[in-house]
Design an enzyme around this catalytic site. Structure first.
Site, PDB file in Angstrom:
ATOM      1  N   HIS A  55      30.937 -32.623 -42.500  1.00 49.04           N
ATOM      2  CA  HIS A  55      29.311 -32.361 -42.900  1.00 49.04           C
ATOM      3  C   HIS A  55      28.665 -33.250 -41.987  1.00 49.04           C
ATOM      4  CE1 HIS A  55      30.466 -29.986 -46.474  1.00 49.04           C
ATOM      5  NE2 HIS A  55      31.591 -31.285 -46.800  1.00 49.04           N
ATOM      6  N   CYS A  61      34.212 -26.956 -44.450  1.00 46.61           N
ATOM      7  CA  CYS A  61      34.584 -27.166 -45.858  1.00 46.61           C
ATOM      8  C   CYS A  61      34.941 -25.947 -46.355  1.00 46.61           C
ATOM      9  CB  CYS A  61      33.600 -28.196 -46.488  1.00 46.61           C
ATOM     10  SG  CYS A  61      34.284 -29.214 -47.758  1.00 46.61           S
TER      11      CYS A  61
END
Length: 239
Positions: free
Chosen positions: A196, A93
């Site tokens: 994630h 990310c």
């Protein structure tokens, strides 16, 4: 095969918002279960980043954290030296965005450290929810065969340049940016993603690929781990 492993956890005090520190824990545990002495070395904001760990992980965070991380990584270029030496780096990310050429934070264009040919700008709507993809098997990920799964939560839209490749082809979710149908970035020794979860807990083959590259062996040379519960949870996520 080497019997020890140093795992560099990069800026966990800055880019540690979404539990991505767990990726380093997964690498350590999967190595130890194979009888390999594995330790995590944390490089926090005031530390110099050593260039000689066997593998590195870097996680996610908000805009302000990204700006701080980019400045610190530029000032302490151990991660860049590690990439030049071909040491595997796994970024998630905001970590992926910081490793790119530029990213947008608080409406401003910020210089990344340029380890991957990617630029990130703000999307109109947030990408949030389950994301699943099929590996492209580009570059360092040529040995991957299993679908990839994670949870995406980002406003940044990442566009890959000609020197990089996508990690996966999206089957569910948004991925790097709306309409592109690709997820993650692979370039040189860097594997980056918006997943994630932590990503390496949800994708054990990807975790073992990073271990194999860190240990300089082929993926098939690693002793298989029979973890029925993990396999069951993974299948639930993929469904």
């Amino acid at each position: 095969m080497p019997n020890s492993l140093r795992i560099g956890l990069v800026l966990p005090d800055v880019l540690g918002t979404y539990g991505d520190d767990g990726n380093a824990l997964v690498l350590r545990q999967r190595a130890r279960m194979r009888g390999i002495r594995a330790e995590i070395e944390r490089f926090c904001l005031n530390d110099e980043i050593a260039p000689d760990c066997d593998v590195y992980t870097i996680g996610g965070g908000e805009d302000s954290a990204q700006v701080i991380a980019a400045a610190r990584l530029a000032a302490s270029p151990g991660l860049q030296a590690a990439a030049s030496a071909g040491r595997p780096i796994f970024a998630v990310c905001a970590g992926m965005q910081v490793l790119g050429r530029t990213f947008t934070a608080h409406g401003n264009i910020v210089e990344g450290i340029g380890l991957i040919d990617a630029t990130t700008t703000a999307m109109g709507t947030r990408a949030i929810g389950e994301v699943a993809s099929l590996p492209t098997r580009a570059g360092a990920t040529a040995e991957l065969t299993e679908p990839l799964t994670g949870f995406e939560n980002h406003m940044g839209g990442t566009v890959i340049g000609p020197d990089a490749h996508a990690l996966g082809t999206v089957k569910n979710g948004v991925g790097n940016t709306t309409g592109a149908a690709v997820e993650g970035v692979v370039q040189g020794s860097v594997i980056a993603t918006y997943m994630h979860g932590p990503a390496l807990a949800r994708n054990p083959q990807l975790a073992d690929l990073l271990l194999s590259r860190a240990l300089d062996v082929r993926l098939e040379e690693l002793e298989p781990l029979e973890l029925t519960l993990i396999d069951r949870l993974r299948m639930e996520r993929l469904r």
